[in-house]
Scaffold this active site. Structure first.
Site, PDB file in Angstrom:
ATOM      1  N   GLN A 114       0.834  -1.197   0.000  1.00  0.00           N
ATOM      2  CA  GLN A 114       0.000   0.000   0.000  1.00  0.00           C
ATOM      3  C   GLN A 114       0.875   1.255   0.000  1.00  0.00           C
ATOM      4  O   GLN A 114       1.652   1.463   0.937  1.00  0.00           O
ATOM      5  CB  GLN A 114      -0.872  -0.026   1.263  1.00  0.00           C
ATOM      6  CG  GLN A 114      -1.809   1.148   1.397  1.00  0.00           C
ATOM      7  CD  GLN A 114      -2.363   1.239   2.821  1.00  0.00           C
ATOM      8  OE1 GLN A 114      -1.675   0.986   3.791  1.00  0.00           O
ATOM      9  NE2 GLN A 114      -3.621   1.606   2.950  1.00  0.00           N
ATOM     10  N   SER A 117       0.772   6.463   2.877  1.00  0.00           N
ATOM     11  CA  SER A 117       1.408   7.432   3.777  1.00  0.00           C
ATOM     12  C   SER A 117       2.681   8.015   3.167  1.00  0.00           C
ATOM     13  O   SER A 117       3.399   7.329   2.429  1.00  0.00           O
ATOM     14  CB  SER A 117       1.765   6.765   5.097  1.00  0.00           C
ATOM     15  OG  SER A 117       0.600   6.348   5.750  1.00  0.00           O
ATOM     16  N   SER A 149       4.574  -1.791   4.315  1.00  0.00           N
ATOM     17  CA  SER A 149       4.836  -3.192   4.625  1.00  0.00           C
ATOM     18  C   SER A 149       4.858  -3.994   3.335  1.00  0.00           C
ATOM     19  O   SER A 149       4.076  -3.717   2.418  1.00  0.00           O
ATOM     20  CB  SER A 149       3.741  -3.760   5.529  1.00  0.00           C
ATOM     21  OG  SER A 149       3.575  -2.935   6.646  1.00  0.00           O
ATOM     22  N   GLU A 232      -9.366  -1.765   6.124  1.00  0.00           N
ATOM     23  CA  GLU A 232      -8.162  -2.003   6.912  1.00  0.00           C
ATOM     24  C   GLU A 232      -8.513  -2.118   8.386  1.00  0.00           C
ATOM     25  O   GLU A 232      -8.025  -2.981   9.093  1.00  0.00           O
ATOM     26  CB  GLU A 232      -7.164  -0.860   6.706  1.00  0.00           C
ATOM     27  CG  GLU A 232      -5.907  -1.016   7.575  1.00  0.00           C
ATOM     28  CD  GLU A 232      -4.868   0.071   7.322  1.00  0.00           C
ATOM     29  OE1 GLU A 232      -5.251   1.183   6.912  1.00  0.00           O
ATOM     30  OE2 GLU A 232      -3.683  -0.197   7.568  1.00  0.00           O
ATOM     31  N   GLU A 365      -5.806   8.604  17.955  1.00  0.00           N
ATOM     32  CA  GLU A 365      -6.392   9.946  18.026  1.00  0.00           C
ATOM     33  C   GLU A 365      -7.335  10.194  16.839  1.00  0.00           C
ATOM     34  O   GLU A 365      -8.429  10.725  17.005  1.00  0.00           O
ATOM     35  CB  GLU A 365      -5.279  11.008  18.049  1.00  0.00           C
ATOM     36  CG  GLU A 365      -4.504  11.070  19.365  1.00  0.00           C
ATOM     37  CD  GLU A 365      -3.607   9.852  19.610  1.00  0.00           C
ATOM     38  OE1 GLU A 365      -3.196   9.197  18.648  1.00  0.00           O
ATOM     39  OE2 GLU A 365      -3.361   9.547  20.793  1.00  0.00           O
TER      40      GLU A 365
END
Lengths: 395, 376
Positions: A114, A117, A149, A232, A365
């Site tokens: 993926q 990020s 990953s 996910e 958060e």
């Protein structure tokens, strides 16, 4: 399907399949045939590895194959493919994309990663700066991704990149399938606090992707990415466990086998974890019962959040329980594991690895924001970045 | 080790939903919080007319009583739904004490006459033990002469002694009294019930004194001990549903308030510091629902995991309801601390309920014994 699918009808189907296909024969041939028979992921449509059957009946099929000693598709090695890429392709892909990607994904022939990020875009993923520029029938990709990953063994990646910097950040993003063998893709291991490199950083330099690797419409990438991320969270928090399964089981076993470790205050702390772990387990079971009857609630994000907090506290407790023994670590050697081996490593490894639980798959958060806004309906924080073109945002 | 890996159905069905709606509607009309509060100001205790509607008119007192004994045969799962709504309304009725605890004691003792009266809603009963008595603290005396946990002795069928801090006794017609290794039914009118000024005025406690009152023996020996202990286990397990209702009311009331309360030019619910607290509370309520449903299901099915389920229910749902009520008070700010806002009713009910049937730490210790995690 004219007849409704039942556990009994599925068992018959599997029995018929096993009569025609030797589970001890060629592994890949067997898995491909299982996919073609619709017995891979039975809730997928006919022709794409499924039967359009209720997802709740999947365990029936899996159990039959396990009982027959059939090879499995090594799902742990391809979690991103199975848990995120596949449902996204199924929902947003063209027929040609589904036919090209889903079968080798399910069999495990092609592992996925993926590319979401970035160093500058974590919780605020929509601010990502990896560019995709149209050039004839191709897109040219430039940028850097992190926390990837399996990138070092992946054949394909799901990728989001900015195709229009002149519109607000959520609108200028497009979703692609990235060929990890394409020139310009460079994967470097990124070590974590555990000493090993479970994930990577991926540099994309002039990578050319043909337009048929685009998923859904240009500019629609954010919406597609959101459906990936919801999958996910379900994938991280969802599996069935027995009482005292997982980390609490590690603690209770140590407590039972090692009377010399017992201290009164630690006893009550252990029992507090026992209670919370059992409450979390029952809650996860209740969510699975809801899913089985088609009530999809928002409780999935609670499972992931609760798991992360509890796992971190319990792994910290284990170090204290073991006192001096807890101070030893197995190895700081740099490795690139393909799956997390949580229970067979030292307590120090568990303590360190669990720190990632509240970051991976959405920080705790951000999950609390999602619960507060989408579940409880509390108003969003006032935001200064929503209607400003991405190129004009402070960076 | 007691394990239970087969998890029963934890969801609600359509009948549960209908039952919930009708109880909620009735309570909104007959027992809105301002009426509940006004009763406290007027020095009134249990609401007998509300109880008559619930127990007799709606037929809910007999939900857990088999049809053969005159009940609805609907089981404790449905009684738990009623308890959720009663908790949500801090309703001053003895449902927990009569329709759960006393009912389970009679079921376990094999008594049927009184059970039929409870089922019809004609009469109500209370188990005469302290409200704070934990199931695991109630043990038959080895000599068989007395029960630990209360101070009543029997000579023949004549009972003497005092039980302190009994819930739901003030409105009860009949008291079920453990004494000297036996379990008796005593007409409430034959005992002296002294009302106590209680933290939770919606479930007023009383000291109950027997001075030669005549009891009818319901059970003796092992059967009596099992009946009392089973009743306390059911009470601890089902109280969790009441606590769930309290917590849900506190959460939803606080969320509604924070959406409409403006400070600094924005709804205070848009501040992340407050949102995260409510998100955590919502998680707790979500888990509490699973725990409470599990406890109700295990009691309903008479499962062998009952003691663990009940201890888990009180170890988790007791503190959770207190947290919810405390957050409700704090996040309402100034208004939340006033007499004229209902938050304090829920705070008092939640805190009082967290002590009932034993505090969380005691239930955790019980779990330690039950699942073989010894303290030393």
């Amino acid at each position: 399907m004219a007849e409704p699918v039942t556990a009994e009808s599925l068992r018959k189907l599997v029995a018929g399949f096993l009569a025609d296909h030797d589970p001890r024969g060629d592994r890949l041939e067997f898995l491909r045939a299982r996919y073609d028979a619709g017995l891979a992921w039975i809730h997928y449509p006919v022709g794409h590895g499924g039967l359009g059957a209720p997802r709740a009946l999947q365990p029936v099929v899996d159990a039959e194959f396990v009982a027959a000693g059939a090879p499995d598709n090594n799902a742990r090695r391809n979690g991103i493919g199975l848990g995120m890429a596949a449902p996204t392709i199924l929902r947003h892909g063209t027929d040609a994309q589904k036919r090209r990607f889903l079968r080798p994904l399910w069999t495990g022939e092609e592992v996925w990663c993926q590319l979401f990020s970035e160093p500058g875009a974590g919780s605020d993923l929509a601010t990502l700066r990896t560019r995709a520029v149209r050039d004839g029938d191709d897109w040219v990709i430039d940028g850097q991704k992190v926390w990837t990953s399996l990138a070092h063994i992946a054949r394909w990646a799901i990728l989001i990149a900015r195709t229009d910097p002149t519109v607000p950040k959520h609108q200028g993003i497009t979703y692609f399938v990235c060929d990890m063998t394409a020139p310009g893709v460079e994967v470097r291991p990124l070590r974590q606090a555990t000493g090993e490199a479970e994930f990577n950083e991926v540099f994309l330099t002039g990578v050319r992707l043909s337009d048929d690797l685009r998923l859904d419409a240009v500019g629609n990438g954010w919406r597609v990415a959101m459906s990936t991320l919801m999958n996910e969270r379900v994938a991280i928090g969802g599996g069935a466990v027995p009482r005292e399964g997982g980390m609490i089981g590690v603690l209770t076993q140590e407590w039972r086998e090692r009377p010399e470790l017992r201290v009164p205050a630690l006893h009550d702390e252990l029992l507090k974890y026992w209670v919370r772990a059992e409450a979390a387990r029952l809650s996860a079971a209740r969510i699975r019962q809801q899913l089985a009857v088609g009530e999809v609630g928002p409780e999935g994000s609670a499972v992931k959040l609760s798991f992360a907090t509890l796992n971190q506290q319990m792994t910290g407790f284990e170090l204290e329980l073991l006192a001096g023994e807890g101070l030893l670590h197995d190895t700081w050697e740099m490795k690139r594991p393909e799956a997390v081996d949580f229970t067979d490593r030292t307590p120090s490894y568990r303590y360190l690895r669990a720190k990632g639980n509240s970051i991976e798959g959405g920080t705790s958060e951000i999950l609390r924001n999602i619960i507060a806004e989408r579940v409880l309906g509390l108003p969003a924080e006032p935001r200064s970045d929503k209607d400003i073109p991405w190129k004009d945002l402070p960076k | 080790m007691t394990t239970s890996n087969a998890i029963p159905d934890l969801l609600y069905d359509e009948v549960d939903d209908d039952l919930r709606a009708s109880v909620r509607d009735m309570l909104a009309t007959r027992a809105p919080w301002d009426k509940v509060l006004a009763r406290i100001d007027a020095g009134e205790s249990y609401d007998a007319s509300l109880w008559r509607v619930i127990a007799a008119d709606m037929g809910l007192a007999g939900l857990a009583i088999p049809e053969s004994a005159g009940g609805a045969g609907a089981g404790f799962r449905r009684a738990a739904v009623v308890l959720e709504e009663l908790g949500r309304a801090v309703a001053p009725v003895p449902y927990l004490g009569s329709a759960v605890v006393a009912t389970q004691a009679l079921l376990r003792a094999g008594e049927t006459d009184l059970l039929a009266e409870l089922a019809s809603g004609e009469r109500s009963a209370a188990l005469a033990v302290p409200f704070a008595l934990a199931p695991q603290a109630f043990t038959a005396d080895p000599a068989g002469s007395a029960f630990a946990g209360n101070g009543v002795a029997a000579e023949g069928d004549s009972l003497s002694g005092t039980v302190k801090g009994v819930a739901d006794a003030l409105i009860a017609d009949v008291l079920l009294v453990p004494a000297s290794g036996r379990l008796f039914a005593v007409e409430a009118a034959d005992a002296t019930r002294t009302p106590l000024v209680s933290l939770d005025a919606t479930r007023q406690l009383a000291d109950v004194t027997f001075a030669g009152a005549v009891g009818r023996e319901i059970a003796s020996g092992e059967r009596a001990a099992a009946a009392v202990r089973g009743a306390l286990v059911a009470g601890a397990a089902l109280l969790a549903s009441e606590q769930l209702g309290i917590a849900e009311w506190c959460l939803s009331t606080t969320v509604d308030y924070l959406r409409t309360r403006y400070q600094f030019g924005r709804p205070v619910g848009s501040f992340q510091a407050l949102k995260h607290r409510l998100a955590d509370l919502w998680m707790g309520v979500t888990e509490a629902r699973a725990v409470a449903r599990y406890a109700a299901a295990v009691i309903a099915d008479d499962g062998d995991d009952a003691e663990v389920a009940a201890a888990l229910a009180q170890a988790y749902c007791g503190p959770l309801a207190v947290t919810a009520a405390e957050e409700c008070v704090q996040l309402h700010g100034g208004i939340g601390f006033t007499w004229e806002h209902p938050a304090h009713l829920y705070l008092k009910r939640a805190k009082s309920a967290s002590v009932a049937f034993g505090v969380a730490a005691r239930h955790r210790a019980a779990i330690g014994s039950l699942v073989n995690l010894p303290s030393s």
